[in-house]
Design an enzyme around this catalytic site. Structure first.
Site, PDB file in Angstrom:
ATOM      1  N   ALA A   1      34.429 -39.538 -28.000  1.00  0.00           N
ATOM      2  CA  ALA A   1      34.148 -38.444 -27.050  1.00  0.00           C
ATOM      3  C   ALA A   1      34.961 -37.214 -27.428  1.00  0.00           C
ATOM      4  O   ALA A   1      35.616 -37.192 -28.462  1.00  0.00           O
ATOM      5  CB  ALA A   1      34.487 -38.901 -25.637  1.00  0.00           C
ATOM      6  N   ASN A   2      34.932 -36.182 -26.613  1.00  0.00           N
ATOM      7  CA  ASN A   2      35.785 -35.005 -26.830  1.00  0.00           C
ATOM      8  C   ASN A   2      36.214 -34.445 -25.470  1.00  0.00           C
ATOM      9  O   ASN A   2      35.842 -34.978 -24.427  1.00  0.00           O
ATOM     10  CB  ASN A   2      35.048 -33.950 -27.669  1.00  0.00           C
TER      11      ASN A   2
END
Ligand code: CTP
Length: 404
Positions: free
Chosen positions: A212-213
């Site tokens: 993810a980020n």
């Protein structure tokens, strides 16, 4: 100020969310509205008329057959001497009564007698909201012209259960109330269709892990809301975020980049595309079906990655390319030159570039400092709240489309 001088008849029905209505009264009054409260019998089990009346600085109406109230104002006048009827919380029971035209207490009678716009903020257990009877009633009420805000997703007060059913927060209800009043105003994007992407993507490694980020979705969601406020028909394709769905926008929730691409392409044709999502450039080449386990003595696994579709580039070169295609560029160095290269490569009309170096606090934060990169030049905007960036951008989009 959309609410200044507005008279709001606030109907509080019986749900635990009624405690939030106390704050709602304050928020409405802070913005210059006057609030005349009506409480059902159920509502009085959760909050007292004394507290409601004190915050509203008005008499609280509770009884259809109160001789005093009938003499002073009368329920028909009560239903009409206002600019808007707001129901918060709106229970499944009250919605059922409204949808069927029942009038067996003061609240339902006022709702049948009013000729003013009605905005409902439903709050109930997720199963009650999902029940076919409630779905039918909500559809009937929408067809009758009732406006809705929420319900929102989240944990229920009773605990353990999650899903759609939580009442919108007071400030979201205030925004929806303003939107109802602004409904009659000039809408430069009326009749225009917009697609906005927002948030991060989650790329699975196995059923429990993902890549993810740090994107929060705040900028993309604010842009979707700002375009809707100007009258656009907005589809927001959102990755996993913890912020609520914006008001007046069709939201498609996705997880992976490929799902996001499919949802964006399904929403074409459109006049405007604003791709704000922080799409993962790569995904795990073959995500495991079962949880990866640690086995003593075995080597540490390596993740083989493969490229994700570039959604902005796909839209920018599509046969159904929207008239205006806008991308974002998250950079940590050489912001301007990198963004310029993206403009060409991705077939965009404009890139909104921001420096997301950790020191700026932009990623996940509430403010943004952007540069607009166009084919004909660069414009630096001052440091602004993400909502202000969104409003400016929506206004710019409206202006551009007028000229195309
Ligand atoms: N974008 C997209 N699909 C991708 C990657 C990015 O639609 N698979 C869009 C983003 O929504 C944004 C723009 O492309 O509008 C730029 O995103 P950014 O991550 O800054 O650019 P990248 O193409 O990933 O380039 P780089 O990683 O080299 O900076």
């Amino acid at each position: 100020m959309a609410l200044s001088g507005k008279r709001i008849l606030l109907i509080i029905s019986g749900g635990i969310a009624a405690y939030k209505s106390l704050d709602l009264i304050r928020r409405l009054r802070e913005r210059g509205a006057s609030v005349r409260p009506v409480m059902t019998k159920g509502a009085q089990e959760f909050v007292t008329p004394l507290a409601v009346g004190a915050l509203a600085a008005d008499h609280v109406f509770v009884d259809l057959f109160s001789r005093q109230d009938e003499q002073d104002i009368g329920h028909i006048r009560l239903a009409r001497d206002c600019d808007l009827v707001l129901i918060a919380p709106a229970t499944a029971d009250l919605m059922a009564k409204m949808a069927n035209g029942l009038a067996d207490d003061l609240a339902s009678t006022l709702l049948l007698a009013t000729d003013k716009p009605v905005l409902a903020a439903p709050a109930m257990n997720p199963r009650m909201w999902a029940h076919p009877a409630t779905r039918r009633n909500a559809a009937t009420l929408r067809a009758d012209g009732v406006h809705f805000v929420g319900p929102m997703a989240g944990e229920m007060a009773e605990g353990g259960e999650a899903g759609l059913g939580r009442m919108a927060e007071p400030l979201e209800i205030v925004a929806a109330t303003e939107a109802v009043f602004e409904g009659g105003r000039h809408k430069p994007l009326a009749g225009r269709k917009a697609i906005v992407t927002s948030g991060p993507t989650h790329e699975p490694i196995d059923p429990v892990r993902y890549i993810a980020n740090r994107s929060s979705g705040r900028q993309g969601h604010a842009i979707a809301a700002a375009l809707a406020k100007l009258g656009a028909d907005v589809t927001l394709v959102s990755g996993p975020v913890t912020i609520p769905d914006p008001i007046g926008v069709n939201v498609v929730h996705v997880e992976r980049a490929e799902e996001m691409r499919d949802a964006v392409l399904a929403a074409l044709p459109a006049d405007i595309a604003v791709m704000v999502a922080a799409v993962a450039d790569w995904r795990v080449a073959s995500a495991a079906d079962q949880k990866l386990k640690k086995h003593p003595g075995e080597s540490i696994p390596t993740l083989a990655l493969t490229e994700n579709p570039d959604i902005l580039k796909t839209v920018g070169h599509h046969t159904m390319r929207p008239k205006l295609v806008i991308g974002f560029a998250a950079e940590t160095q050489d912001v301007e030159s990198n963004a310029k290269a993206k403009l060409e490569r991705k077939g965009a009309d404009m890139i909104v570039a921001n420096d997301v170096s950790p020191a700026t606090g932009i990623m996940g934060g509430s403010r943004n400092s952007v540069k607009l990169i166009r084919h004909d030049g660069v414009e630096q905007w001052p440091d602004l709240a993400k909502e202000e960036v969104a409003e400016r951008l929506a206004a710019l989009i409206a202006e551009k489309l007028r000229l195309i």
